[in-house]
Design a protein around this motif. Sequence first.
Motif, PDB file in Angstrom:
ATOM      1  N   GLY A   1     -31.140 -16.928-116.135  1.00 24.17           N
ATOM      2  CA  GLY A   1     -30.948 -15.551-116.593  1.00 24.17           C
ATOM      3  C   GLY A   1     -30.659 -15.464-118.070  1.00 24.17           C
ATOM      4  O   GLY A   1     -30.954 -16.382-118.846  1.00 24.17           O
TER       5      GLY A   1
ATOM      6  N   GLU B   1     -30.949  -4.585-113.900  1.00 20.94           N
ATOM      7  CA  GLU B   1     -31.985  -4.310-114.896  1.00 20.94           C
ATOM      8  C   GLU B   1     -33.333  -4.723-114.307  1.00 20.94           C
ATOM      9  O   GLU B   1     -33.429  -5.046-113.127  1.00 20.94           O
TER      10      GLU B   1
ATOM     11  N   LYS C   1     -30.140 -26.243-120.416  1.00 20.55           N
ATOM     12  CA  LYS C   1     -29.370 -24.996-120.294  1.00 20.55           C
ATOM     13  C   LYS C   1     -29.851 -24.195-119.092  1.00 20.55           C
ATOM     14  O   LYS C   1     -29.750 -22.982-119.053  1.00 20.55           O
TER      15      LYS C   1
ATOM     16  N   PHE D   1     -24.284  -9.483-110.823  1.00 18.94           N
ATOM     17  CA  PHE D   1     -23.927  -8.418-111.759  1.00 18.94           C
ATOM     18  C   PHE D   1     -22.491  -7.943-111.560  1.00 18.94           C
ATOM     19  O   PHE D   1     -21.798  -7.641-112.530  1.00 18.94           O
TER      20      PHE D   1
HETATM   21  C1  LIG Z   1     -31.413  -8.744-124.800  1.00 17.77           C
HETATM   22  C2  LIG Z   1     -30.354  -8.875-123.774  1.00 17.77           C
HETATM   23  C3  LIG Z   1     -30.905  -8.745-122.402  1.00 17.77           C
HETATM   24  C4  LIG Z   1     -29.861  -8.940-121.366  1.00 17.77           C
HETATM   25  C5  LIG Z   1     -30.452  -8.901-120.011  1.00 17.77           C
HETATM   26  C6  LIG Z   1     -29.419  -9.069-118.989  1.00 17.77           C
HETATM   27  C7  LIG Z   1     -29.548  -9.939-118.024  1.00 17.77           C
HETATM   28  C8  LIG Z   1     -28.500 -10.108-116.994  1.00 17.77           C
HETATM   29  C9  LIG Z   1     -28.450 -11.497-116.485  1.00 17.77           C
HETATM   30  O1  LIG Z   1     -29.343 -12.301-116.593  1.00 17.77           O
HETATM   31  S1  LIG Z   1     -27.001 -11.836-115.714  1.00 17.77           S
HETATM   32  C10 LIG Z   1     -27.098 -13.529-115.329  1.00 17.77           C
HETATM   33  C11 LIG Z   1     -26.587 -14.369-116.440  1.00 17.77           C
HETATM   34  N1  LIG Z   1     -26.537 -15.728-115.995  1.00 17.77           N
HETATM   35  C12 LIG Z   1     -25.476 -16.270-115.397  1.00 17.77           C
HETATM   36  O2  LIG Z   1     -24.482 -15.635-115.167  1.00 17.77           O
HETATM   37  C13 LIG Z   1     -25.566 -17.719-115.072  1.00 17.77           C
HETATM   38  C14 LIG Z   1     -24.539 -18.477-115.829  1.00 17.77           C
HETATM   39  N2  LIG Z   1     -24.637 -19.877-115.503  1.00 17.77           N
HETATM   40  C15 LIG Z   1     -24.043 -20.403-114.435  1.00 17.77           C
HETATM   41  O3  LIG Z   1     -23.418 -19.747-113.650  1.00 17.77           O
HETATM   42  C16 LIG Z   1     -24.217 -21.884-114.240  1.00 17.77           C
HETATM   43  O4  LIG Z   1     -24.478 -22.459-115.495  1.00 17.77           O
HETATM   44  C17 LIG Z   1     -25.352 -22.226-113.259  1.00 17.77           C
HETATM   45  C18 LIG Z   1     -24.954 -21.792-111.848  1.00 17.77           C
HETATM   46  C19 LIG Z   1     -26.653 -21.576-113.669  1.00 17.77           C
HETATM   47  C20 LIG Z   1     -25.554 -23.753-113.258  1.00 17.77           C
HETATM   48  O5  LIG Z   1     -24.322 -24.389-112.996  1.00 17.77           O
HETATM   49  P1  LIG Z   1     -24.181 -25.971-113.138  1.00 17.77           P
HETATM   50  O6  LIG Z   1     -22.767 -26.307-112.883  1.00 17.77           O
HETATM   51  O7  LIG Z   1     -25.228 -26.649-112.343  1.00 17.77           O
HETATM   52  O8  LIG Z   1     -24.562 -26.266-114.652  1.00 17.77           O
HETATM   53  P2  LIG Z   1     -23.739 -25.898-115.953  1.00 17.77           P
HETATM   54  O9  LIG Z   1     -22.960 -24.666-115.766  1.00 17.77           O
HETATM   55  O10 LIG Z   1     -23.002 -27.109-116.413  1.00 17.77           O
HETATM   56  O11 LIG Z   1     -24.921 -25.557-116.975  1.00 17.77           O
HETATM   57  C21 LIG Z   1     -25.558 -26.557-117.771  1.00 17.77           C
HETATM   58  C22 LIG Z   1     -25.637 -26.034-119.177  1.00 17.77           C
HETATM   59  O12 LIG Z   1     -26.391 -24.828-119.187  1.00 17.77           O
HETATM   60  C23 LIG Z   1     -25.631 -23.775-119.788  1.00 17.77           C
HETATM   61  N3  LIG Z   1     -25.999 -22.518-119.164  1.00 17.77           N
HETATM   62  C24 LIG Z   1     -26.409 -22.311-117.908  1.00 17.77           C
HETATM   63  N4  LIG Z   1     -26.682 -21.028-117.714  1.00 17.77           N
HETATM   64  C25 LIG Z   1     -26.429 -20.391-118.869  1.00 17.77           C
HETATM   65  C26 LIG Z   1     -26.520 -19.035-119.284  1.00 17.77           C
HETATM   66  N5  LIG Z   1     -26.972 -18.069-118.484  1.00 17.77           N
HETATM   67  N6  LIG Z   1     -26.187 -18.745-120.543  1.00 17.77           N
HETATM   68  C27 LIG Z   1     -25.770 -19.705-121.396  1.00 17.77           C
HETATM   69  N7  LIG Z   1     -25.660 -21.023-121.059  1.00 17.77           N
HETATM   70  C28 LIG Z   1     -25.994 -21.347-119.805  1.00 17.77           C
HETATM   71  C29 LIG Z   1     -24.188 -24.162-119.501  1.00 17.77           C
HETATM   72  O13 LIG Z   1     -23.330 -23.523-120.405  1.00 17.77           O
HETATM   73  C30 LIG Z   1     -24.255 -25.662-119.705  1.00 17.77           C
HETATM   74  O14 LIG Z   1     -24.278 -25.895-121.092  1.00 17.77           O
HETATM   75  P3  LIG Z   1     -23.522 -27.171-121.705  1.00 17.77           P
HETATM   76  O15 LIG Z   1     -24.119 -28.376-121.052  1.00 17.77           O
HETATM   77  O16 LIG Z   1     -23.771 -27.077-123.170  1.00 17.77           O
HETATM   78  O17 LIG Z   1     -22.068 -26.984-121.343  1.00 17.77           O
END
Ligand SMILES: CCCCC/C=C/CC(=O)SCCNC(=O)CCNC(=O)[C@H](O)C(C)(C)COP(=O)(O)OP(=O)(O)OC[C@H]1O[C@@H](n2cnc3c(N)ncnc32)[C@H](O)[C@@H]1OP(=O)(O)O
Length: 398
Positions: free
Chosen positions: A203, A284, A164, A276
Amino acid sequence: MTTMAQVICGLARRWCFGALGSPLQVPCLQALPLHLGRTATRASQRDLENAVHQVKLWKKDPGNEVKLKLYALYKQATEGPCNLPKPDMMDLVNKAKWDAWSALGSLPKETARENYVDLVSSLSAASEPPSPAKPAADGEQAGGDLVVTSENHITTITFNRPAKKNAITTKMYQDIMLALQAASKDDSVLTVLTGNGEYYCSGNDLTNFTDIPPGGPEEKARTNAILLREFVDCFIDFPKPLVAVVNGPAVGISVTLLGLFDLVYASDRATFHTPFGPLGLSPEGCSSYTFPKMMGPSKAAEMLIFGRKLTAQEACAQGLVTEVFPDSTFQKEVWTRLRAYTKLPPNAVRTSREVMRSKGRERLHAVNAEECGALQQRWLSEECTSAVVRFLSRRGKL
Ligand SMILES: CCCCC/C=C/CC(=O)SCCNC(=O)CCNC(=O)[C@H](O)C(C)(C)COP(=O)(O)OP(=O)(O)OC[C@H]1O[C@@H](n2cnc3c(N)ncnc32)[C@H](O)[C@@H]1OP(=O)(O)O
């Protein structure tokens, strides 16, 4: 293994007993009697039941879009048009289902039944024959989502969800706080955060937003804001040098927190991204204060407001990263350096750090409180909800 029918059944159950409150008497799909073979040109009730059975045999998840379509058609075929109140926009799962069902408008029950049967038949033709479920692979979660080790006066906290991209779950926030508390008291000189696998960390786990408590989205936003504030406070108050060993791409909170670290060593594969704006969020981790201070207001705005992703070299030029290493020698060089630092007189290290940190601490706590207050509002916004729904539905998580 979770079958398609379990997924759809789960959706139906959650729809029945979820945040909407009132039970809706939707039958669980698995409870329907099974009949095989479609004989009439127009789909009968028996054809529908047969199609439901076929769905149970699917081995591959057909994706969120299809699941929602099936759900909506099934509801329309068995109950007619959706006349339920629109779920709260933060109630992501129920809102997506409500949208899908409502979009069918006044489609007659018979047509919905026929469309359901046709959709299942076209998808079944393309799917593989069923086979027995495989047991989960051993060691998939080996060591847990967070691994804490202590060696050579270095305590290392490792994000360990490589599948993930090391996204941080609610439990991981809590476990990191516990690990920091323990590290503040152990005999280590340095505390390191790093990631296992290709990513440093992607993140906040965006599915953290999907389980809505009985108190509704407002309660969820409030408890998340409290957790986030406590979490960031732990970094502000941490008494020993904090080192980030950024082994790969870093996203969101794993980037913003870096402003509270003493050393940030990055592989040249690492990138630094705070999306963001696209997520309808605000900064944050005290980054609204530490980033402008470190890189100037305009570069900070480009990252924190407009979501510009920095390479490791760019992040180093902006002062966010201490030093960049070639990926091929990254681990060796960084750990050699860190082991050397642990040989320094520990009390001098600690005192120097305290002198450097103490002046800004009060300000950082105030910034943290302000950022968490703003985020509490953001999480309840349509902009944020839609962005999270987009991410989750693209990955079939709704
Ligand atoms: C208490 C609460 C506190 C809150 C604090 C706030 C924080 C703010 C932030 O952190 S904002 C940032 C949030 N993160 C994102 O927006 C990243 C989201 N993810 C992506 O954009 C992409 O997954 C990637 C660019 C990181 C990687 O892309 P890629 O194509 O290489 O890989 P996949 O998308 O296929 O990812 C593989 C599996 O991982 C899961 N996954 C990745 N990141 C997250 C995430 N942040 N949250 C949940 N799941 C995530 C993705 O869903 C895939 O899962 P799967 O194989 O089951 O489909």
